[in-house]
Structure formats: structure tokens, C-alpha cells
Design an enzyme around this catalytic site. Structure first.
Site, PDB file in Angstrom:
ATOM      1  N   GLY A 224       0.808  -1.213   0.000  1.00  0.00           N
ATOM      2  CA  GLY A 224       0.000   0.000   0.000  1.00  0.00           C
ATOM      3  C   GLY A 224       0.841   1.263   0.000  1.00  0.00           C
ATOM      4  O   GLY A 224       2.073   1.218   0.117  1.00  0.00           O
TER       5      GLY A 224
ATOM      6  N   VAL B 256       1.144   3.672   2.241  1.00  0.00           N
ATOM      7  CA  VAL B 256       1.894   3.896   3.476  1.00  0.00           C
ATOM      8  C   VAL B 256       2.965   2.829   3.646  1.00  0.00           C
ATOM      9  O   VAL B 256       4.074   3.106   4.109  1.00  0.00           O
ATOM     10  CB  VAL B 256       0.954   3.946   4.695  1.00  0.00           C
TER      11      VAL B 256
ATOM     12  N   ARG C  54      -3.769 -11.135  -2.402  1.00  0.00           N
ATOM     13  CA  ARG C  54      -3.564 -10.475  -3.699  1.00  0.00           C
ATOM     14  C   ARG C  54      -2.155  -9.918  -3.828  1.00  0.00           C
ATOM     15  O   ARG C  54      -1.589  -9.871  -4.920  1.00  0.00           O
ATOM     16  CB  ARG C  54      -4.581  -9.333  -3.896  1.00  0.00           C
ATOM     17  N   SER C  55      -1.586  -9.477  -2.710  1.00  0.00           N
ATOM     18  CA  SER C  55      -0.253  -8.868  -2.741  1.00  0.00           C
ATOM     19  C   SER C  55       0.863  -9.902  -2.599  1.00  0.00           C
ATOM     20  O   SER C  55       2.013  -9.622  -2.976  1.00  0.00           O
ATOM     21  CB  SER C  55      -0.124  -7.842  -1.612  1.00  0.00           C
TER      22      SER C  55
ATOM     23  N   ARG D  97      -6.602   3.130  18.674  1.00  0.00           N
ATOM     24  CA  ARG D  97      -6.131   4.453  19.094  1.00  0.00           C
ATOM     25  C   ARG D  97      -6.739   4.928  20.403  1.00  0.00           C
ATOM     26  O   ARG D  97      -6.060   5.558  21.215  1.00  0.00           O
ATOM     27  CB  ARG D  97      -6.407   5.487  17.994  1.00  0.00           C
TER      28      ARG D  97
ATOM     29  N   CYS E  96      -3.502  11.303  10.698  1.00  0.00           N
ATOM     30  CA  CYS E  96      -2.562  12.252  10.086  1.00  0.00           C
ATOM     31  C   CYS E  96      -2.871  13.702  10.441  1.00  0.00           C
ATOM     32  O   CYS E  96      -1.963  14.483  10.741  1.00  0.00           O
ATOM     33  CB  CYS E  96      -2.544  12.065   8.569  1.00  0.00           C
TER      34      CYS E  96
ATOM     35  N   GLN F 278      -7.511  18.798   3.130  1.00  0.00           N
ATOM     36  CA  GLN F 278      -6.851  17.507   3.038  1.00  0.00           C
ATOM     37  C   GLN F 278      -6.690  17.034   1.595  1.00  0.00           C
ATOM     38  O   GLN F 278      -7.639  17.040   0.804  1.00  0.00           O
ATOM     39  CB  GLN F 278      -7.620  16.476   3.872  1.00  0.00           C
TER      40      GLN F 278
ATOM     41  N   ARG G 165     -11.904  17.951   2.023  1.00  0.00           N
ATOM     42  CA  ARG G 165     -11.037  17.391   0.983  1.00  0.00           C
ATOM     43  C   ARG G 165     -10.876  18.437  -0.120  1.00  0.00           C
ATOM     44  O   ARG G 165     -11.872  19.010  -0.595  1.00  0.00           O
ATOM     45  CB  ARG G 165     -11.659  16.128   0.403  1.00  0.00           C
TER      46      ARG G 165
ATOM     47  N   HIS H 189      -1.373  17.745   3.688  1.00  0.00           N
ATOM     48  CA  HIS H 189      -2.555  18.368   4.281  1.00  0.00           C
ATOM     49  C   HIS H 189      -2.209  19.744   4.846  1.00  0.00           C
ATOM     50  O   HIS H 189      -1.106  19.966   5.360  1.00  0.00           O
ATOM     51  CB  HIS H 189      -3.101  17.514   5.430  1.00  0.00           C
TER      52      HIS H 189
END
Length: 334
Positions: A10, A12, A37-38, A98, A128, A155, A233, A240
Site C-alpha cells: 500500500g 503507506v 492479492r499482494s 487508538r 494524520c 486535506q 477534501r 494536508h
């Protein structure tokens, strides 16, 4: 250190590889994990080729010191025990843990020591938008306690992933050709538009993204600070921006704030210089960089205890991969 990256294919995950190389992180062994898939795809790191393994409940992390996970909250919740059961420290980039009271939520410039108390061997990497805001807020908090924050975010498309960046580019191309723009990753067309809608709406009228800024800021700063956010957005590819208004217990002068920003780790103050064009941070110039940039510092005309400033940061670097790597660097230093 023996390192694993979960979600390696991905945006990140790929940023983790770049940041680990840029930071010259001491990697003795590297293992990459992904979905079925990866699995089998190859990634380069420091001139070597690594093959992505499929993440399963039989995956063995016993030889891994630190696992950086960025494959979504569902994957993090499902595989947390698999990853941590033999002592591996999981630094998780998703929203899965979190707000759990037994999982520290860490921005090293603000609350690095929290990473040392991790009962479940899980450390949360904040959202973020929260990360870049609290790095700036922390500079002011050291002068006078912040009681209230209003923030409006701007963003970039990259916050929704690489496919969202591709969609924004393609929308401009489609419109230029006279075609109807493709809309898949966002609620509406993003090209030539702004969308006041990031993540899903909650019952109180705020989105989850906006509530993350409220809840995560209080947890990271160990504060009763009140935060009201509007997340928007904008048609920017990467990095950002945030317009921030703070209210402090006592009046803080612009000069005090500027000095605090100049001397705070992780921050770069963009200042005006005589004889040069007016200066302020912009996403076009900060994309791909490490620090949080702050500028346009001024008194809030509506509040004697208020300040206003503008903050920009690359949300894939400091807002995700770099912050997680900095947590790991702190742990190693301890």
C-alpha cells in the site's frame, strides 16, 4: 532490529520502506506481509529484493522486534494477537486501537514516554491530521495551557490512498476532454471542487475524521483541551493543510509564539524576510518532506487570548510512516 511491514504494497507501506532507508534505520532483517492479492509481489529496499508474504494466523512473528502495520483497522484487529503474541511490538497506523485505554497513542515530539507503557505491545499511530496539529499545539502548550481549538483542514487526495490521487488526475484529464469525470473514491467530483466530507458522518453531525481530531488530541496531550474541527477534501495531490485558532489561559503574544515555533522539535517556521515575497507553507512545496511547517502566525482579533496560524505537512510521511518510525527510533534509544 528485525522489522516487519504489514500492508507493504500500500501507499503507506511503500512509504515505510522509503522512510526506513532515509532514516538509515538499523534493519538487520526485513519481512513484508500483505493480502493474498499482494503475496508474491516484490519490493526493493536498499538494493535488495524482498517478496511479500501472505499474512495469515499461522504467520510467525517470533523473530520480529517491531512490526509496522498499515493494512486497515479490520486487519489490525484480526491479526494483533498473531503479531504480538511472542513479544513483537506492533506500531499500528490504523484507527483500530487508538482510543483503547491500554494502548498508548504517540507523537514523539509531544508524548514519546507514553510508548514505554504498552501492556498489549501495541502502540497507536495517530490520525494524520491530528499528528501535524499536535506538533504545533505542543509548542504553544509549553507557554500557556490551551483550552480550546478550532481547526479547518484542507486535506489532499492522497489521504484516501494512491487510487484517489489517480482519480483526481484522471478527473482533470476527463474534464479537459469533455468527458464526464469518474467519481469512485470520493462522495463527489474533487477536481475544481472542495468537499466538506472526510470519512463517514456520525450522529452528532461531525465526521469520524473530525471526531478523531477531538478525541486523539486530548489523549496525546493528556489535556482537557476542547477541539472543534471541520475536515475538507481539496484538489491537492499530497500534503494536508490546516487553519488553526487556539485559545490559551493567558494571552500569548505573536513574538512568544514565533519563538516557541522556532525552537520546537519537528517544526519549521516559515517567516517573512525583508525584500522577499510573502512567505507561508504550501502543500506544493512541503510534499515529500519530513517536518511540520507553520506560518501566518497572528493574534485572533476576536479573542484576546487567541492565536491563529497555518500548518502544512506531508500526511503520508509525518502523518503516517515517519511518525511510526520515529516512535521506533525512540524505543531503540531507550
Amino acid at each position: 532490529m528485525n522489522i516487519a511491514i504489514v500492508g507493504a504494497s500500500g501507499a503507506v507501506g511503500q512509504e515505510f520502506l522509503r522512510v526506513l532507508a532515509e532514516q538509515n534505520f538499523p534493519v538487520d532483517k526485513l519481512r513484508l506481509f500483505g493480502s493474498s492479492r499482494s503475496a508474491g509481489k516484490e519490493c526493493e529496499f536498499k538494493g535488495k529484493t524482498y517478496v511479500i508474504e501472505e499474512l495469515t494466523h499461522d504467520s510467525d512473528f517470533s523473530d520480529i522486534d517491531i512490526a509496522f502495520t498499515s493494512a486497515g483497522a479490520g486487519v489490525s484487529k484480526e491479526y494483533a494477537d498473531t503479531i504480538t503474541r511472542n513479544g513483537t511490538i506492533m506500531i499500528d497506523n490504523s484507527s483500530a486501537f487508538r482510543m483503547d485505554p491500554d494502548v498508548p497513542l504517540v507523537v514523539p515530539e509531544v508524548n514519546a514516554k507514553d510508548a514505554l507503557d504498552r501492556p498489549r505491545n501495541i502502540i497507536g499511530n495517530p490520525n494524520c491530521t491530528t499528528i501535524q496539529m499536535v506538533v504545533a499545539l505542543n509548542a504553544i502548550e509549553k507557554i500557556s495551557h490551551i483550552t480550546r481549538v478550532h481547526v479547518s483542514t484542507y486535506q489532499a487526495a492522497s489521504g484516501a490512498g494512491a487510487a484517489a490521487m489517480d482519480e483526481l488526475r484522471e478527473q482533470y484529464n476527463e474534464i479537459a476532454r469533455g468527458d464526464k469525470p469518474t467519481v469512485k473514491k470520493f462522495a463527489h467530483q474533487l477536481a475544481y471542487n472542495v468537499i466538506p466530507h472526510v470519512d463517514v458522518f456520525t450522529d452528532n453531525g461531525y465526521t469520524k475524521e473530525e471526531m478523531k481530531m477531538y478525541n486523539e488530541t486530548r489523549k496525546i496531550m493528556h489535556s482537557d483541551i476542547e477541539v472543534s474541527a471541520t475536515c475538507v477534501r481539496v484538489p491537492v495531490l499530497r500534503a494536508h493543510s490546516e487553519a488553526i485558532w487556539v485559545e490559551t489561559e493567558r494571552p500569548v503574544s505573536v513574538e512568544e509564539a514565533l519563538d516557541a515555533f522556532r525552537n520546537s522539535p519537528g517544526l519549521v517556521l516559515v517567516e517573512n524576510k525583508e525584500g522577499e515575497p510573502v512567505a507561508y507553507p504550501m502543500p506544493l512545496e512541503t510534499a515529500g518532506t519530513d517536518p511540520v511547517f507553520v506560518g501566518r502566525v497572528r493574534k485572533d482579533l476576536s479573542n484576546k487570548n487567541g492565536l491563529s496560524f497555518w500548518v502544512v505537512a506531508d500526511q503520508i510521511k509525518k502523518g503516517a510512516a515517519l511518525n511510526a518510525v520515529q516512535i521506533a527510533q525512540y524505543l531503540i534509544a531507550q
